[in-house]
Design an enzyme around this catalytic site. Sequence first.
Site, mmCIF file in Angstrom:
data_model
loop_
_atom_site.group_PDB
_atom_site.id
_atom_site.type_symbol
_atom_site.label_atom_id
_atom_site.label_comp_id
_atom_site.label_asym_id
_atom_site.label_seq_id
_atom_site.Cartn_x
_atom_site.Cartn_y
_atom_site.Cartn_z
ATOM 1 N N LEU A 185 20.045 51.127 48.764
ATOM 2 C CA LEU A 185 20.629 52.310 48.408
ATOM 3 C C LEU A 185 20.624 53.576 49.548
ATOM 4 C CD1 LEU A 185 19.838 52.672 44.616
ATOM 5 C CD2 LEU A 185 21.749 51.274 45.818
ATOM 6 N N THR B 284 19.262 57.597 58.257
ATOM 7 C CA THR B 284 18.454 57.514 59.436
ATOM 8 C C THR B 284 17.177 56.531 58.812
ATOM 9 O OG1 THR B 284 17.223 59.424 58.750
ATOM 10 C CG2 THR B 284 18.741 59.376 60.820
ATOM 11 N N SER C 43 18.104 53.007 58.114
ATOM 12 C CA SER C 43 18.376 52.181 59.478
ATOM 13 C C SER C 43 17.142 51.873 59.984
ATOM 14 C CB SER C 43 19.359 53.124 60.421
ATOM 15 O OG SER C 43 19.182 52.619 61.593
ATOM 16 N N VAL D 87 5.309 61.238 49.763
ATOM 17 C CA VAL D 87 4.357 62.071 49.852
ATOM 18 C C VAL D 87 3.892 61.929 51.149
ATOM 19 C CG1 VAL D 87 2.277 63.125 49.316
ATOM 20 C CG2 VAL D 87 3.697 62.271 47.607
ATOM 21 N N GLY E 93 4.853 61.125 54.536
ATOM 22 C CA GLY E 93 5.359 59.684 54.971
ATOM 23 C C GLY E 93 4.584 58.747 55.483
ATOM 24 N N LYS F 228 4.803 67.363 45.646
ATOM 25 C CA LYS F 228 3.886 66.114 46.262
ATOM 26 C C LYS F 228 2.491 66.357 45.426
ATOM 27 C CE LYS F 228 6.216 66.389 50.584
ATOM 28 N NZ LYS F 228 6.265 67.009 51.909
#
Lengths: 431, 431
Positions: free
Chosen positions: B10, B14, B17, B133, B135, B206
């Site tokens: 979904l 960026t 991809s 949280v 990344g 977070k």
Amino acid sequence: MQQTITVGLLGLGTVGSGVIEILRDHQEQIQHKTGCAVTIKSALVSDLSKPRDLHGEAIQLTDRYEDITRDADIDVIVEVMGGIDHTLPILLEAIENKKHIVTANKDLIAQHGAALYEASQQHQTDLYYEASVAGGIPIIRSIIDGLASDRITKMMGIVNGTTNYIMTKMAQDGVDFDTVLKEAQDLGFAEADPTADVDGLDAARKMAILSILGFSMPFQLDDVEVKGIRGVTQDDIRYAEELGYRIKLIGVAEHDEAGVAVSVEPCLLPVQHPLSSVNDEFNAVYVYGEAVGETMFYGPGAGKLPTATAVVSDLIAVVKNIRLGTTGTDQVQPQFPNQLKDKKEKQTKKYIRLQVLDEPGVLNEITQVFAGYGVSFDQVIQRSTDQPDQRELTLMTHLVSDQDIEQATHDLEGMRSVSAINSIYRVEGGN
Amino acid sequence: MQQTITVGLLGLGTVGSGVIEILRDHQEQIQHKTGCAVTIKSALVSDLSKPRDLHGEAIQLTDRYEDITRDADIDVIVEVMGGIDHTLPILLEAIENKKHIVTANKDLIAQHGAALYEASQQHQTDLYYEASVAGGIPIIRSIIDGLASDRITKMMGIVNGTTNYIMTKMAQDGVDFDTVLKEAQDLGFAEADPTADVDGLDAARKMAILSILGFSMPFQLDDVEVKGIRGVTQDDIRYAEELGYRIKLIGVAEHDEAGVAVSVEPCLLPVQHPLSSVNDEFNAVYVYGEAVGETMFYGPGAGKLPTATAVVSDLIAVVKNIRLGTTGTDQVQPQFPNQLKDKKEKQTKKYIRLQVLDEPGVLNEITQVFAGYGVSFDQVIQRSTDQPDQRELTLMTHLVSDQDIEQATHDLEGMRSVSAINSIYRVEGGN
């Protein structure tokens, strides 16, 4: 699918006892995570008559390892007995009998990892050893997990608690190596024979393990260049501080187009670098991945419960693999030949401290020698000493090859104006 | 067992991809780890006519989400489209159709995590959100894994890159908040509307997510006390430095016998504390476990490839769970009621900066007010100001309750000798 996984323990010291405790206290969560129950059936001990706290669990004790390695009920063997030559054949026999292995034995893995890998590959068994490197940090799991979606270019860290404790105290209290070592021994932070720690061997074993995994190449302990911390003086610590650096025993493993270099040595790190703040007996490892960039893991390097927690995490992973039918795939059999860099290819920054004659033109003479090898400087401190005719010269270079620095220092040694080359250390953590 | 797992995407920005790229480049390793192949079948996009780089993969594009949520072939849905109100019903429908979810959507999880949990619990599906949280840091996995063998007592960290960038620049360059914010916006490190970042809301989301997981209790965003960084001045940064501290926007979640407290606020941290060295847009989270002690994870908080790497790690975990038959068990449904601490129970150290009249006896008057509430001091700095009749008083307290500090400052506000209460900040990272 199998509904119960049965474990045999080799060794029942503090870590083994910690494993029993954690498995008992977290039974339900483990069942939840793995979809099956995990029980310890038996444990190998050297002295059957010694009273033991089994935390209320019904665990059979034996002093014959065959009772565990040959027990058809046992799926996974947790090795927390230590030792190398005595332990290797026991584990090899266990693997032949299709047992999966979880071990906290860094010495064994560093020395005989290849033989153990090969055997587990052949028998499609698991071999896990998270607890062998920096017990409280999930560094091996992070590297292996990361490999599924990233490519590691560098690992750098503090992987020996004893030397980090010593370096921390030397920097904070201004006392020399021997004094701190004695104190660390009295407090139980250093062993009576501290050689493996202070000479960097323990850290080198861990860097070899991390390099095998991270770069998927075979490494021997001999492939790691090792220098310990015995030579680090208060003078160096003070000068480093003045230049904006701290000195730590750092393991570095790097992989670029030119090849791989793995080393353990005292390094200067910028004070603002996160590794500079890793103090006392703590460990920390930086991992640089092409996709994810830089990440760092920090935690206790050893201790009963941190180590037992790492063992149990490995055990959970093995149990999942057994049920997935993916055992024997996670140990990352080295896929590439290792291409170690030679001295010309190893490029680092260096900190160099010299004692020189206090005469006109000496600085120029010295910088000319370096210039001849293409070495230029980032920072220079020149200062008088207690001896009226001597000066101290501290240099921090830009990137130089090991070969150039070796030749330049060789030339310096032959010069009348150079009284002594006091120290040469690698500089890390800059740009 | 299932031999191929099929994924629907979904969103195809960026991060989406990046996910395609990583799955393509690491196909073999993923098959190795999970025992099966993972392929992306289709992706939801808003504009079908826009040209897209699918990295050579045969992926069907659609602008109707039902083509993905209702596709019987699809096992796992990766949500990287963002949004809250529009996205929630799509994911709920997907869960009803027995799809497992991997999402990078922190806002959605913080706001509707409970509804999503409940639905996935009901349908025994997986819900993973590591990328939501920090990344690049495997913090959620570490907490969930840790829970199987440890008990978390505290989590503390820098979980917002924009504010950390601003605080770093303010400290390093000596410029004020507005100037750095403007610069950060020009560089793309801060959004045009920076409210969610600088007022602490993003960090609070977070911390709510981490607290739910770490303490296994339900938390709302409202349970997090939030204070942003707009009020932090160069004066505070300078005084903090003099006292041996740095100011950072810190999220803290603590759990002890008295209950739980979760907050996001500017805190003073000792300069030698590892979090003090976490600079620029980096994130870092400390986790304190009863067994393992303190561990820290450091890395990039955002970015295309770090985030996509986290998404793929989650995907691998889900694939393993599908094959293990343990889906729906990892999302740690809160097990305990949350018991939030009241003001009397929240004990922290505080930094307080006051402007007072330059008269004899004023310091004594002020310390008497504090003493009345049992507040004592660790450090005091008294200094003259540009105004001849005014002095500046900077106090660092020992542990005090929020209630006591509130009452003491209320009393101070009413005193003739107190011209202004300039700032009050929490102090963390000491003993």
